[in-house]
Design a protein around this motif. Structure first.
Motif, PDB file in Angstrom:
ATOM      1  N   GLU A   1      27.838   2.793  33.275  1.00 28.14           N
ATOM      2  CA  GLU A   1      28.796   2.085  32.427  1.00 28.14           C
ATOM      3  C   GLU A   1      30.155   2.280  33.081  1.00 28.14           C
ATOM      4  O   GLU A   1      30.710   3.381  33.072  1.00 28.14           O
ATOM      5  CB  GLU A   1      28.767   2.625  31.000  1.00 28.14           C
ATOM      6  CG  GLU A   1      27.525   2.140  30.275  1.00 28.14           C
ATOM      7  CD  GLU A   1      27.415   2.637  28.845  1.00 28.14           C
ATOM      8  OE1 GLU A   1      28.369   3.255  28.324  1.00 28.14           O
ATOM      9  OE2 GLU A   1      26.349   2.409  28.257  1.00 28.14           O
TER      10      GLU A   1
ATOM     11  N   ARG B   1      34.029   1.628  33.264  1.00 21.14           N
ATOM     12  CA  ARG B   1      35.105   1.239  32.354  1.00 21.14           C
ATOM     13  C   ARG B   1      36.359   0.947  33.150  1.00 21.14           C
ATOM     14  O   ARG B   1      36.628   1.582  34.172  1.00 21.14           O
ATOM     15  CB  ARG B   1      35.347   2.319  31.288  1.00 21.14           C
ATOM     16  CG  ARG B   1      35.655   3.678  31.836  1.00 21.14           C
ATOM     17  CD  ARG B   1      35.738   4.735  30.743  1.00 21.14           C
ATOM     18  NE  ARG B   1      34.447   5.209  30.289  1.00 21.14           N
ATOM     19  CZ  ARG B   1      34.283   6.008  29.233  1.00 21.14           C
ATOM     20  NH1 ARG B   1      35.303   6.426  28.526  1.00 21.14           N
ATOM     21  NH2 ARG B   1      33.071   6.412  28.877  1.00 21.14           N
TER      22      ARG B   1
ATOM     23  N   ARG C   1      26.846  -1.894  33.241  1.00 17.91           N
ATOM     24  CA  ARG C   1      27.424  -2.462  32.026  1.00 17.91           C
ATOM     25  C   ARG C   1      28.898  -2.088  32.023  1.00 17.91           C
ATOM     26  O   ARG C   1      29.306  -1.086  32.619  1.00 17.91           O
ATOM     27  CB  ARG C   1      26.731  -1.898  30.772  1.00 17.91           C
ATOM     28  CG  ARG C   1      25.252  -2.263  30.681  1.00 17.91           C
ATOM     29  CD  ARG C   1      25.028  -3.764  30.481  1.00 17.91           C
ATOM     30  NE  ARG C   1      23.612  -4.101  30.388  1.00 17.91           N
ATOM     31  CZ  ARG C   1      22.849  -4.511  31.419  1.00 17.91           C
ATOM     32  NH1 ARG C   1      23.374  -4.622  32.637  1.00 17.91           N
ATOM     33  NH2 ARG C   1      21.578  -4.791  31.234  1.00 17.91           N
TER      34      ARG C   1
END
Ligand SMILES: CNc1ncnc2c1ncn2[C@@H]1O[C@H](COP(=O)(O)O)[C@@H](O)[C@H]1O
Length: 292
Positions: free
Chosen positions: A97, A99, A164
Motif C-alpha cells: 500500500e 501512500r 494499492r
C-alpha cells in the motif's frame, strides 16, 4: 548475512510506505545534481543532507521539503513511482500500500489529480515485474500486465506485485484541501485507491481541521489510517483519534495510560516501523521501543 537473505527472500507485505520517503538516494542525488547545475540549489549542501543516515523527526520533515522540491514534477513523480515499486518487488514485497500526498503546483500546471495521474503512469510504465493495481471487480483493461502473456512468454513466471494506493492528507493542509483529497480518492477508486492517510509533521495542525474530511471518507467506505502518537504529550489528540476508530494507526510510539488501554481494547492494528522510529530518534535504542 544469512538471516538478511532469508528476510529478503521471504514474501512480504508493506503497509506503510510513503512514496517520497522511499525514493532511491541515487535518484535524489541525480535530481539534485541537475538542479545544482542550473543554479537552483547548492548541490554540496543538498548532498550532505541526503546522504545522512539518521536524523531527528524535525530534520526529517526539512528533508521531505527538499525531496519535494526535487521530485514534484509530473515526469519525476512517474519515475520515482516506477523505481519505488521495482525496488519493493526486488525485495519480494508481494503486496504494497503506497501512500502519497497529492500536490498542487500551479506554476507547472500540476493539480492533485494530475499528480496522481503521474503516479498511475508510473505504475503503468513498469515492465520488469507484473503490477496489479486494479482491485478485483474493477475493469481489468487498465492493468499494465497480467500473469498471462508476457509473464509466461519465456517459460518462467515473473514476479508479481499487488499495489494499492492511499492518498495522504498533510497536517499542514486546510479542511477544504483535505476534503479535495478525499474527493479525489473517491474518484480514483477504480485505479486502486483504497484509502486515506493522515500524516505530516505531528506538531503541526489540529485534529479538528481534518475530522470532517476523514469522517466523509469513512462514510463513503474508504479505509482510513492515521499517524498517531508519534510525539509525546498528545493525550487529547490520541484519544480523539482512537475514538474515530480508524482501520489502522501508524507509529503509536507515545501512547500511554488510558489511551493505551483504549487502543488495546479497540483492537486497531498498529503499523510499526522499528527502523523509522530509531532513525528519527523516537527511541534511543530498540530495547526502549514500545514494540519490545
Ligand atoms: C517519519 N514519520 C512520518 N511521520 C509523519 N508523516 C510522515 C512521516 N514520514 C513521511 N511522512 C509524510 O509523507 C510525506 C512524504 O511522502 P509523500 O510526499 O506523501 O509521497 C512527508 O512530507 C510527510 O507528510
Amino acid at each position: 548475512m544469512e538471516s538478511l537473505d532469508w528476510c529478503l527472500n521471504l514474501p512480504k507485505i508493506e503497509l506503510h510506505a510513503h512514496l517520497n520517503g522511499s525514493v532511491r538516494d541515487s535518484t535524489l542525488l541525480e535530481l539534485a545534481r541537475v538542479l545544482g547545475e542550473k543554479g537552483v540549489i547548492d548541490f554540496n549542501d543538498v548532498e550532505s543532507v541526503i546522504s545522512k543516515d539518521d536524523r531527528s523527526l524535525v530534520e526529517c520533515f526539512r528533508l521531505f521539503d527538499l525531496i519535494h522540491a526535487l521530485t514534484t514534477d509530473h515526469a519525476t513523480v512517474t519515475r520515482i513511482t516506477k523505481e519505488v515499486i521495482e525496488d519493493f518487488a526486488s525485495e519480494n514485497i508481494v503486496y504494497v500500500e503506497l501512500r502519497t500526498t497529492p500536490k498542487k503546483n500551479e506554476a507547472i500546471g500540476m493539480t492533485k489529480r494530475s499528480y496522481m495521474e503521474a503516479v498511475i503512469n508510473g505504475l503503468k510504465s513498469i515492465d520488469s515485474v507484473d503490477v496489479d493495481y486494479i482491485p478485483s471487480g474493477m475493469a481489468q483493461q487498465n492493468c499494465s500486465t497480467t500473469l498471462t502473456g508476457d509473464a509466461m512468454s519465456n517459460g518462467t513466471v515473473r514476479k508479481k506485485i499487488y499495489v494499492r494506493l492511499l492518498l495522504s492528507i498533510d497536517r499542514r493542509e486546510t479542511t477544504e484541501a483535505a476534503m479535495e483529497t478525499v474527493q479525489l480518492a473517491l474518484e480514483m477508486r477504480d485505479v486502486g485507491v483504497v484509502g486515506i492517510d493522515l500524516s505530516g509533521n505531528p506538531v503541526i495542525g489540529e485534529w479538528a481541521t481534518f475530522l470532517p474530511a476523514l469522517k466523509f471518507a469513512k462514510e463513503q467506505g474508504l479505509a482510513v489510517t492515521l499517524h498517531c502518537g508519534e510525539v509525546p504529550d498528545r493525550k487529547e489528540e490520541v484519544s480523539a483519534m482512537l475514538d474515530f476508530l480508524p482501520q489502522r494507526i501508524g507509529h503509536a510510539c507515545f501512547i500511554k495510560g488510558e489511551e493505551r488501554i483504549k487502543l488495546k481494547s479497540s483492537k486497531i492494528p498498529v503499523e510499526i516501523c522499528l527502523t523509522s522510529n530509531i532513525r528519527t530518534e523516537r527511541f534511543p535504542s530498540l530495547e526502549y521501543h514500545h514494540f519490545s
